[in-house]
Motif scaffolding. Structure first.
Motif: not given
Length: 475
Positions: A24-26, A58-61, A75-78, A117-118
Motif C-alpha cells: 500500500s502507498p501508506v 497516501a491514505r487517499e491513494a 498514484e501514491g508514489i512519494p 498525476a497523484g
C-alpha cells in the motif's frame, strides 16, 4: 519485503505492487518516514517534511487502489520537491534567509503536473542559496552531505533531492538544471538525472524564458526517470516556450549493435581526475562490448566554453540574484554574494559574446552529431568536492588550478547547447566511495535516443541500487 527494501523500491515496481494489492502507498511512505527519522539528520536532505499531508495523501491513494478506481500515473508514489520550485500555500525558501518565510501563491507547472498525476509530495529538499552552486550548503539550511561519504558534497544545486534518493528517503525527486544542477548531483550520488531539451518541461517567468534552465527528474533507475519525465513534461498555459505536442518516452531499449557513439574524456579543455577517467573508459568499454561503435572525437572546444556559460549565467540568473545585494547583502552566503557581484560587472557585450560562443560550440558539435547517435563524456571532472566546499579557497585537479565554480563541472556546455537532451548515469565509484557518472548527449530534441541507450547500458550493468552492496552504508 523489509523496510529497507521498500525504501529503495523502484517507482515502477511500487506501482505494480499497489495495483496487485501486495503493497500500500501508506506502507511505502511510512518506511521512508521512519528511515528519515532514524538517519535523516546525518544527511540533511530536507528543508521541510510534510509528513501529515503526505500520510493523508497516501491514505487517499490507498483507498483508490482498494476501490478499483481509475488511478493516475504516479498514484501514491512519494516524491520530494526541490525547495526552489513553487507549491501554492507552502514556503519556498530558495535556500536563502531572505525567503525563509515566503509562502508561494502559485504552483510551478512541473509541480502541478506531478500533483495532478497523484504524486505524494512528502517534503522539500535542500539547495544552495538561489541554486547558484554545484554543491549544497547554505546559511539557512547548513551542509547537505553525500550518503556515500559524508565528507563530500552531494553536488548541487538539486543536492537535497539527490541525497534523499541515495539514502532511501524518497522514491522520486525533482530537480532543475541551469548549469548542471540535475546532472551534477546525479553523478555525485550515483543516480539517473535527466536534463530535457529546453521547452520540454514548462516553468514560470522569468526562468521559463532562460534557455539554460531545465526542470527535470532525478531517480535511481532509468525507467523511473522516464516515468517521472513523462509526467513532468508537456505544454502549460503559463509558459509560452513550452513545447507542443507533449511527447511520451517509451521504455524502449536501444540495440547498441546499430549505434555509433562519439566520446571525449576532457571535452578538449578540462582537467579530469584519474578516477573519473578510468570509470569513463570502463563505461565506454562496456558499450563497445555491447556492440556499439565508439569513437573518440575532438570537438575543438576551448576554455572559452566556460566563458560562455559564466557570461550567460550572469545575464538573467545573475541579475536576478544581484537585485538582493543592496537590500539583503548581509544575509547572503559568501558564494552567492560573489556570484551576484560578478554578474553586476558584466553587461550586454558579454551576453552577446556568450551567444556567439554558443554558436561556435554548436558549429562543431552539430555537424559531428550528424554521424553519430549519441555523444558521451564524464559528468564531473572529479567525483565531488568537499561537503563544505568554499570556492574562495580555490580548487585543483591533477595539481592544476581550475576555476572553482565551473572548472570541475562538465555539464555546463550542454546548457549552452540547451536543445540537446542529456542523461547522466553512474559509471562507477572512486576509492572514496563517491560515485562517478557519464553524460549521454543526443541530437536536439531526440529524448528517446539518449534514454534508450541509458536503458540498455543500465540493463548491462545491473540495477544501481538493486542490493545492499550497491547502496550506501547508513545507520
Amino acid at each position: 519485503m523489509s523496510d529497507l527494501e521498500l525504501c529503495y523500491l523502484p517507482a515502477t515496481e511500487a506501482l505494480a505492487a499497489f495495483r496487485n494489492g501486495s503493497l500500500s502507498p501508506v506502507e511505502l511512505l511510512n518506511a521512508q518516514l521512519a528511515r528519515i527519522a532514524e538517519i535523516g539528520s546525518d544527511i540533511n536532505a530536507f528543508s521541510f517534511l510534510y509528513a501529515d499531508d503526505a500520510i493523508a495523501a497516501a491514505r487517499e491513494a490507498e483507498r483508490r487502489y482498494r476501490r478499483g478506481e481509475k488511478v493516475r500515473p504516479l498514484e501514491g508514489i512519494p516524491v520530494a520537491i526541490k525547495d526552489e520550485s513553487l507549491i501554492a500555500g507552502k514556503i519556498t525558501t530558495f535556500g536563502s534567509l531572505i525567503f525563509k518565510e515566503e509562502v508561494a501563491s502559485v504552483t510551478s507547472p512541473v509541480n502541478e503536473h506531478l500533483i495532478n498525476a497523484g504524486a505524494v509530495i512528502m517534503g522539500r529538499t535542500t539547495t544552495p542559496e538561489f541554486s547558484c552552486a554545484g554543491f549544497t550548503h547554505s546559511r539557512l539550511w547548513g551542509v547537505t552531505r553525500n550518503p556515500w561519504n559524508r565528507e563530500f558534497t552531494t553536488g548541487g544545486s538539486s543536492g537535497g533531492s539527490a541525497a534523499a534518493l541515495a539514502a532511501g528517503f524518497t522514491t522520486l525527486a525533482s530537480g532543475s538544471d541551469i548549469g548542471g544542477s540535475i546532472r551534477i548531483p546525479a553523478s555525485a550520488c550515483g543516480l539517473v538525472g535527466y536534463k530535457p531539451p529546453y521547452g520540454r518541461n514548462a516553468d514560470l517567468a522569468p526562468f521559463g524564458f532562460d534557455f539554460y534552465n531545465h526542470p527535470g527528474p532525478l531517480a535511481r533507475s532509468v525507467a523511473d526517470c522516464i516515468l517521472m519525465q513523462n509526467v513532468m513534461s508537456g505544454p502549460h498555459p503559463l509558459d509560452v516556450v513550452s513545447l507542443r505536442p507533449k511527447i511520451e518516452i517509451a521504455n524502449q531499449f536501444a540495440d547498441l549493435k546499430s549505434k555509433r557513439i562519439a566520446y571525449s574524456i576532457d571535452l578538449g579543455f578540462k582537467q579530469v581526475s584519474e578516477d573519473v577517467r578510468k570509470n569513463t573508459l570502463d563505461a565506454i568499454g562496456r558499450l563497445r562490448d555491447m556492440g556499439a561503435e565508439v569513437v573518440e572525437v575532438d570537438l575543438g572546444w576551448t576554455l572559452s566554453a566556460e566563458d560562455a556559460a559564466r557570461d550567460y549565467l550572469a545575464s538573467i540568473f545573475g541579475t536576478w540574484v544581484a537585485q538582493y545585494l543592496d537590500t539583503h547583502g548581509d544575509e547572503l552566503s559568501g558564494y552567492t554574494r560573489s556570484f551576484a557581484q560578478s554578474a553586476r560587472a558584466k553587461g550586454m557585450r558579454e551576453y552577446l559574446r556568450s551567444l556567439e560562443l554558443a554558436g561556435e560550440m554548436y558549429g562543431t558539435f552539430g555537424p559531428m552529431m550528424e554521424n553519430f547517435d549519441a555523444f558521451i563524456c564524464p559528468t564531473l571532472a572529479l567525483p565531488a568536492v568537499s561537503a563544505d566546499f568554499e570556492p574562495s579557497n580555490g580548487l585543483q585537479i591533477n595539481g592544476q588550478d581550475v576555476e572553482p565554480m565551473l572548472g570541475w563541472l562538465m555539464t555546463h556546455p550542454f546548457n549552452t547547447l540547451s536543445r540537446c537532451p542529456v542523461v547522466s548515469v553512474p559509471s562507477g565509484r572512486a576509492p572514496s566511495g563517491v560515485p562517478t557518472g557519464i553524460q549521454i548527449v543526443g541530437k536536439t530534441y531526440c529524448d528517446q535516443d539518449v534514454l534508450s541507450i541509458a536503458l540498455a547500458y543500465e540493463a548491462e550493468i545491473g540495477a544501481w541500487y538493486g542490493s545492499d552492496q550497491r547502496r550506501p552504508m547508513l545507520g
